[in-house]
Scaffold this motif. Structure first.
Motif, short mmCIF file in Angstrom:
data_model
loop_
_atom_site.label_atom_id
_atom_site.label_comp_id
_atom_site.label_asym_id
_atom_site.label_seq_id
_atom_site.Cartn_x
_atom_site.Cartn_y
_atom_site.Cartn_z
N ARG A 116 119.71 15.61 -11.31
CA ARG A 116 119.85 14.16 -11.46
C ARG A 116 119.86 13.42 -10.13
O ARG A 116 120.09 12.22 -10.09
CB ARG A 116 121.11 13.83 -12.25
CG ARG A 116 121.03 14.35 -13.69
CD ARG A 116 122.08 13.74 -14.57
NE ARG A 116 123.41 14.09 -14.12
CZ ARG A 116 124.38 13.22 -13.93
NH1 ARG A 116 124.16 11.94 -14.17
NH2 ARG A 116 125.56 13.62 -13.53
N TYR A 117 119.61 14.12 -9.01
CA TYR A 117 119.73 13.44 -7.73
C TYR A 117 118.47 13.47 -6.88
O TYR A 117 118.47 12.98 -5.77
CB TYR A 117 120.92 14.01 -6.94
CG TYR A 117 122.21 13.83 -7.69
CD1 TYR A 117 122.87 12.60 -7.65
CD2 TYR A 117 122.74 14.83 -8.48
CE1 TYR A 117 124.03 12.40 -8.36
CE2 TYR A 117 123.91 14.64 -9.19
CZ TYR A 117 124.55 13.43 -9.13
OH TYR A 117 125.70 13.23 -9.84
N ASN A 118 117.40 14.10 -7.38
CA ASN A 118 116.13 14.08 -6.63
C ASN A 118 115.16 13.20 -7.39
O ASN A 118 115.17 13.19 -8.62
CB ASN A 118 115.53 15.48 -6.55
CG ASN A 118 116.44 16.42 -5.82
OD1 ASN A 118 116.96 16.10 -4.76
ND2 ASN A 118 116.67 17.58 -6.43
N ASP B 2 119.69 20.10 -7.99
CA ASP B 2 120.51 18.96 -8.42
C ASP B 2 119.61 18.01 -9.20
O ASP B 2 119.14 17.01 -8.69
CB ASP B 2 121.07 18.22 -7.20
CG ASP B 2 122.18 19.01 -6.53
OD1 ASP B 2 122.65 19.98 -7.16
OD2 ASP B 2 122.55 18.67 -5.41
N GLU C 249 124.42 19.97 -12.73
CA GLU C 249 124.26 20.45 -11.34
C GLU C 249 124.75 21.86 -11.14
O GLU C 249 124.36 22.54 -10.21
CB GLU C 249 125.10 19.60 -10.40
CG GLU C 249 124.67 18.21 -10.24
CD GLU C 249 125.88 17.38 -9.86
OE1 GLU C 249 126.34 17.52 -8.72
OE2 GLU C 249 126.36 16.63 -10.70
N SER D 294 121.57 4.61 -10.80
CA SER D 294 121.14 5.93 -10.38
C SER D 294 121.11 5.99 -8.86
O SER D 294 120.85 4.98 -8.21
CB SER D 294 119.75 6.23 -10.95
OG SER D 294 118.86 5.21 -10.59
N PRO D 295 121.39 7.15 -8.27
CA PRO D 295 121.38 7.27 -6.82
C PRO D 295 120.00 6.96 -6.27
O PRO D 295 119.01 7.50 -6.76
CB PRO D 295 121.75 8.74 -6.58
CG PRO D 295 121.50 9.43 -7.88
CD PRO D 295 121.71 8.41 -8.94
N GLY D 296 119.94 6.10 -5.28
CA GLY D 296 118.66 5.73 -4.69
C GLY D 296 117.74 5.05 -5.68
O GLY D 296 116.53 4.98 -5.48
N ASN D 297 118.30 4.55 -6.77
CA ASN D 297 117.52 3.89 -7.82
C ASN D 297 116.39 4.76 -8.35
O ASN D 297 115.38 4.26 -8.83
CB ASN D 297 116.93 2.56 -7.33
CG ASN D 297 118.00 1.50 -7.21
OD1 ASN D 297 118.98 1.51 -7.96
ND2 ASN D 297 117.83 0.59 -6.27
#
Lengths: 315, 443
Positions: free
Chosen positions: A170-172, A168, A149, A260-263
């Motif tokens: 790993r988060y989108n 970011d 990030e 994972s965030p939000g799968n």
């Protein structure tokens, strides 16, 4: 010892003939193939088939220490939930993207690598192939650092160099998919290039000559001579990619483990692992596995039917 | 037709292979690190201990040596094996499920603990050890590892949630931290900090640490006393709204780099004075001293600010319970050793001295040995345990059920990511939808 020499001879003869018959039997054309595949069959039965049947049974059970009970279809009823759909849609998108990339790009690359115009072929071939030798855990760790990030991570430096905002990664959800597809493509590109290179060697040179005489240009030669000869390999590579895509686990695991965030990185096998092992719900995990088998079966079957893999060449 | 069938079979078998192939990365394997104590003693009973924290292995190793000095006739040879977090819990689950291969003693993390309290429980009740001394404990902590009045886990710490303030930033902003009584005061102070220093007041991770402590402090939780899911109740929605506003409206809080309190990115961020304060259980002291050397002497610990409608000053959070498995060859010895290590007065003093954990036994909080100077007092300040003694009766626990792990999973994956980080979901909708999903899972 000297008392009954004849008898011993007879016995020896009889034994050796028995041995001979035994060897003959094992050597006969009907038996020998089975002898050779026996080790595989045994290990398959013990390590794959029996566990698979057990998993099938387990998918109708609630499995707890000392209290395993049959609960009918309950596990299957619970499968139809948003998380499973999310996992399935992630996996499906992943399969489509990896199949497209891992079929089209290697064909183009292998045509280039086969062409007389390209220099340093061995170097390119080797550098494309080497990633498939890397352990996915090692590769994943490097990828995670490259796509960190922070603004100084390699990928973000490149992105900011071109004037974009740092991402970011790993988060989108779009970049999550990108990471998984990229890792997979990077690893398997070289292997698929090898398959296609091998197939290219089998295209008869005369056909190209004939095409030249007919006045075909480079693209026409590629479309009407090269591609039809690659079809069996295309079918093979896409089948393997589809199956491997649906059973994908590691590419997601190395980036997010199982949460994972939000799968955004959840896959069907990841969901099976998360529910079955991590959340101690083995019956449900087994049910997810059975559904996955069915999905892979149906899709591969349809794909092979459509591509005509079941037809004989002369029909 | 025959051909189709044959090919069909082949695909089916490939599929079987495929479905059985997943997950291979994480199974089996040997321990990262193995420690042995008492191996030179003859006739010592062998006990194995699994953990996922190297420091816990050292702690047990040390305890075994002390035990062997005090009980030469019942000496033990302790083998402490450290595994990666996930692998250890998975291996334990499979060992207990199959009835073979489990250790005598094992560390189980709080979020995983309920998984091991299902079916015929494969852990031994510790009630006989705890009964005589239970009044000395903050029992809210013990309750987290219990089922039907049987206690199965020996706590590692109380884990009282507190706020760590970076005094450099608070002083620069001119905020007196002792004037922050309620969460509303905290937000006001945060605005002042943001205005004068440009730094965020707080950090909210997108896992349950960003939510659970706050609702527990309100007296709410994920389940009511009857085990009914209450995830989407009024208090929880209101709390999530409050947290959402801190991050996305007042912008006085940020999601920590790495989205968690235990990542390299976050340690660096915090060490560089990235945020003015953070809310986390006491056990985080060790992280400060280990990973944030630049903050030495700059951090003040205070109880959480209170909600206007509740007196709860702190919440016991996180934490690992050590359990004795039924597969142990000598259950009695294992239990007594565990009790010696973590439940006794001496054990609790050692928890503080060696690991910097707030001991779950409050009767040692003013013991001279606990009060003796060490690196934690030096890094922070002297009155750490006075603060704890002051709020002892106002510490709340959390209500655990067999579905708690599922709730924690969903919170991290769906609720907090969408509401806090992406800011594209309303707190109420997110909680209600997730509650529906979970109800489907809870059949």
């Amino acid at each position: 010892m000297l008392e009954t020499p004849t008898k011993t001879n007879v016995e020896v003869n009889r034994e050796s003939s028995r041995l001979k018959r035994m060897l003959n039997f094992l050597n006969s054309k009907k038996v020998v193939p089975y002898v050779f595949i026996l080790p595989f069959v045994i290990s398959f039965l013990l390590l794959t088939f029996i566990p698979a049947v057990q998993a099938f049974v387990m998918s109708f059970q609630k499995v707890l220490p000392g209290q395993t009970t049959f609960i009918g279809w309950q596990n299957y009823e619970r499968i139809l939930n948003p998380t499973f759909y999310k996992a399935l849609s992630n996996t499906t998108i992943y399969v489509i993207l990896t199949v497209l990339i891992l079929v089209i790009v290697p064909i183009i690359l292998s045509v280039f690598l086969d062409s007389k115009l390209v220099r340093f072929k061995t170097f390119f071939r080797a550098s494309l192939f080497i990633p498939s030798l890397a352990s996915i855990i090692v590769a994943g760790t490097i990828f995670r650092m490259v796509f960190g990030e922070s603004e100084v991570a390699v990928a973000n430096q490149v992105v900011t160099f071109f004037g974009f905002e740092p991402v970011d990664w790993r988060y989108n959800s779009w970049s999550a998919m990108l990471l998984m597809v990229l890792l997979c493509s990077w690893r398997w590109m070289g292997v698929n290039v090898l398959y296609f290179l091998a197939a290219l060697q089998n295209v008869p040179k005369e056909l190209y000559e004939a095409a030249d005489i007919d006045g075909a240009n480079v693209i026409q030669k590629f479309l009407y001579v090269t591609l039809p000869h690659l079809k069996p390999i295309v079918i093979f590579v896409s089948t393997i990619s589809i199956i491997n895509g649906f059973r994908m686990f590691e590419e997601s695991y190395v980036f997010w483990e199982t949460n994972s965030p939000g799968n955004i990185g959840l896959t069907v096998v990841g969901y099976m692992y998360q529910q079955g092992i991590q959340q101690n719900d083995m019956g449900f995990g087994a049910a997810v596995g059975v559904v996955l088998i069915l999905i892979i079966f149906v899709i591969s079957f349809v794909q092979l039917l459509l591509t005509g893999a079941f037809k004989r060449g002369d029909e | 037709m025959k051909k189709i069938l044959l090919l069909g079979m082949v695909i089916f078998l490939l599929g079987l292979l495929a479905a059985c192939g997943g997950g291979e990365e994480s199974s089996g394997g040997s321990a990262d690190e193995t420690l042995e104590a008492g191996s030179d003693i003859e006739d010592a009973t062998e006990l194995t201990f699994w953990t996922f924290a190297g420091t816990h292995a050292e702690f047990f190793n040390d305890a075994a040596e002390r035990w062997n000095e005090e009980n030469p006739d019942r000496a033990i040879k302790l083998i402490s094996e450290t595994y990666p977090f996930d692998q250890m819990h998975n291996n334990l689950l499979l060992a207990l499920q199959s009835g073979e291969g489990a250790p005598d003693l094992v560390d189980i993390e709080i979020a995983k603990f309920p998984n091991f309290l299902q079916g015929d429980i494969q852990l031994e009740s510790l009630n006989d050890q705890l009964d005589p001394i239970i009044d000395n404990f903050v029992t809210e902590r013990l309750d987290m590892y219990s089922k039907e009045d049987q206690y199965y886990g020996a706590p590692t710490h109380l884990g009282a949630t507190v706020v760590y303030y970076n005094m450099d930033i608070m002083d620069e902003a001119g905020v007196d931290i002792d004037s922050i009584d309620t969460w509303d005061d905290y937000v006001e102070a945060g605005k002042q900090v943001l205005e004068s220093t440009g730094k965020p007041m707080s950090v909210i991770p997108t896992n349950w640490y960003g939510f659970w402590p706050y609702i527990s402090q309100k007296g709410s939780g994920f389940f009511d006393d009857n085990g009914e899911l209450t995830l989407a109740n009024e208090d929880n929605i209101e709390t999530l709204k409050f947290i959402d506003e801190m991050v996305n409206e007042h912008e006085i809080a940020v999601v920590p780099p790495g989205a968690d309190f235990h990542t390299e990115e976050f340690y660096g961020f915090m060490n560089d004075g990235g945020a003015a304060s953070m809310t986390v259980p006491m056990y985080y002291m060790k992280d400060f001293t280990e990973y944030m050397p630049d903050l030495n002497g700059k951090i003040q610990i205070r109880p959480m600010p209170v909600w206007s409608d509740s007196d709860i000053r702190s919440v016991a959070m996180g934490g690992t319970g050590t359990a004795v498995t039924s597969q142990s060859a000598d259950v009695e010895l294992a239990k007594e050793f565990l009790s010696f290590t973590k439940l006794s007065e001496e054990g609790n003093i050692q928890l503080w001295k060696q690991l910097g954990f707030d001991p779950p036994r409050w009767d040692v909080w003013d013991d001279p040995e606990v009060r003796a100077d060490n690196e934690f007092y030096e890094y922070f300040h002297d009155d750490i345990f006075d603060i704890l003694l002051d709020i002892r009766d106002d510490i709340s626990g959390v209500n655990m059920t067999e579905y708690t792990p599922d709730v924690l999973e969903e919170l991290g994956a769906n609720v907090l990511h969408g509401v806090i980080r992406e800011d594209n979901r309303e707190p109420e909708d997110a909680l209600k939808e997730t509650a529906e999903t979970l109800k489907g899972q809870m059949q």
